[in-house]
Write an enzyme that holds these catalytic residues in place. Structure first.
Site, PDB file in Angstrom:
ATOM      1  N   TYR A   1       0.866  -1.178   0.000  1.00 30.00           N
ATOM      2  CA  TYR A   1       0.000   0.000   0.000  1.00 30.00           C
ATOM      3  C   TYR A   1       0.906   1.234   0.000  1.00 30.00           C
ATOM      4  O   TYR A   1       1.523   1.572   1.013  1.00 30.00           O
ATOM      5  CB  TYR A   1      -0.876   0.041   1.252  1.00 30.00           C
ATOM      6  CG  TYR A   1      -1.988  -0.974   1.311  1.00 30.00           C
ATOM      7  CD1 TYR A   1      -2.321  -1.741   0.213  1.00 30.00           C
ATOM      8  CD2 TYR A   1      -2.708  -1.164   2.484  1.00 30.00           C
ATOM      9  CE1 TYR A   1      -3.347  -2.672   0.286  1.00 30.00           C
ATOM     10  CE2 TYR A   1      -3.734  -2.083   2.560  1.00 30.00           C
ATOM     11  CZ  TYR A   1      -4.046  -2.842   1.464  1.00 30.00           C
ATOM     12  OH  TYR A   1      -5.064  -3.761   1.534  1.00 30.00           O
TER      13      TYR A   1
ATOM     14  N   PHE B   1     -13.694  -3.752   1.175  1.00 33.28           N
ATOM     15  CA  PHE B   1     -14.571  -3.178   0.158  1.00 33.28           C
ATOM     16  C   PHE B   1     -16.014  -3.586   0.422  1.00 33.28           C
ATOM     17  O   PHE B   1     -16.723  -4.047  -0.469  1.00 33.28           O
ATOM     18  CB  PHE B   1     -14.165  -3.637  -1.250  1.00 33.28           C
ATOM     19  CG  PHE B   1     -12.948  -2.970  -1.784  1.00 33.28           C
ATOM     20  CD1 PHE B   1     -12.412  -1.842  -1.191  1.00 33.28           C
ATOM     21  CD2 PHE B   1     -12.320  -3.461  -2.911  1.00 33.28           C
ATOM     22  CE1 PHE B   1     -11.272  -1.229  -1.692  1.00 33.28           C
ATOM     23  CE2 PHE B   1     -11.185  -2.852  -3.426  1.00 33.28           C
ATOM     24  CZ  PHE B   1     -10.665  -1.731  -2.811  1.00 33.28           C
TER      25      PHE B   1
ATOM     26  N   LEU C   1     -18.747  -2.010   1.035  1.00 29.97           N
ATOM     27  CA  LEU C   1     -19.857  -1.264   0.455  1.00 29.97           C
ATOM     28  C   LEU C   1     -19.504  -0.951  -0.988  1.00 29.97           C
ATOM     29  O   LEU C   1     -18.724  -0.060  -1.268  1.00 29.97           O
ATOM     30  CB  LEU C   1     -20.128   0.036   1.216  1.00 29.97           C
ATOM     31  CG  LEU C   1     -21.348   0.823   0.729  1.00 29.97           C
ATOM     32  CD1 LEU C   1     -22.627   0.011   0.937  1.00 29.97           C
ATOM     33  CD2 LEU C   1     -21.464   2.156   1.429  1.00 29.97           C
TER      34      LEU C   1
END
Length: 290
Positions: free
Chosen positions: A62, A219, A221
């Site tokens: 990330y 993830f 939603l």
């Protein structure tokens, strides 16, 4: 905030808050580069932990390696009850693309990098993220993870982006502490990985429940799925909640083994998400949502 225990029957169980925080959104566009607002990113991490969050999800890819460094800057030396979960199995190219990094040597390199950047002697929980079909066999990847666990570099091993068959295969090899998959109100039946492969979401949850394994949904939603969230939107409006808040509450009520990790780069949204831990849904609400 309520809690759950990861690997309760192991020598080193980890009790964490039912609501965690996923750090991925703290990075720049395409999960690459430094945050647009670094002071706010650091404040988000501090506020999450001060508010009772004891489970952080990160990965050295990330950023590249941005979220690990932010965690250290904001929180090191770490509170005794903080669990930092990382992922291996992937890396990034300079163009920000995602590629597998999952040979035994790759996985060892990733673990060593996480230990260095997070300033830890042992990573408490590591998810092996599967990057699609082909390439290094699951048995070879997971075998390398268990070897690193025996060496003391990893405390607990988990799997990420797996279907029921892969999880079942992993369970035959050793203890799987957690699973991290895409899962939420709008995508309960299936999930798709980066290669478009469909995997059973509900089937994985059922297998996790059978074995007492927490499922960490990411993830959770997903917007843009036709009519998938109509009832969620309707009930959220009736209750004066955001859809994101109701989705988190639904996850917390759906199964005691679900450990949501909603991420955000906004301090205001973080506070909204944290408030979702106190939302009560009735049996009628859950029946309505389905």
């Amino acid at each position: 905030m309520s809690t759950l225990t990861i690997a309760p029957n192991s020598a080193h169980p980890l009790t964490v808050s039912r609501l965690g925080y996923g750090t991925m959104r703290l990075t720049g566009p395409q999960v690459w580069g430094e945050p647009a607002d670094r002071p706010q990113a650091l404040e988000i991490l501090k506020t999450a932990v001060e508010s009772g969050v004891t489970f952080l999800d990160t990965a050295d890819y990330y950023g590249d390696d941005v979220t690990n460094r932010l965690i250290v800057e904001a929180l090191h030396p770490y509170p005794n009850n903080l669990v930092i979960c990382t992922k291996v199995g992937a890396t990034r190219k300079p163009d920000a693309s995602w590629v597998p990094f999952n040979t035994p040597a790759n996985l060892r390199t990733s673990i060593e990098n996480n230990l260095r950047t997070l300033k830890q002697e042992q990573v408490q929980l590591v998810h092996l993220r599967l990057m699609g079909p082909g390439g290094v066999p699951l048995a070879e990847q997971l075998g390398a993870m268990f070897d690193l666990q025996k060496e003391g570099k990893i405390q607990h091993v988990g799997l990420s982006n797996v279907g029921p068959e892969e999880l079942a295969a992993g369970l035959k090899m050793g203890e799987i502490a957690t699973v991290e998959n895409m899962y939420g109100y709008a995508q309960r039946t299936t999930l798709r990985d980066a290669h478009g492969e469909t995997k059973g979401g509900e089937e994985v949850l059922a297998l996790c429940e059978q074995h007492g394994i927490p499922l960490v949904p990411f993830f959770s939603l997903v917007h843009g799925l036709p009519k998938a969230g109509d009832k969620l939107a309707t009930l959220a409006k009736q209750r004066g909640l955001s859809e994101a808040q109701l989705n988190i509450a639904w996850l917390l009520h759906k199964s005691p083994l679900l450990l949501p990790i909603p991420g955000t780069s906004s301090l205001a949204h973080l506070r909204e998400n944290l408030a979702a831990a106190d939302i009560k849904l009735s049996a009628e609400d859950m029946a309505y949502l389905g």
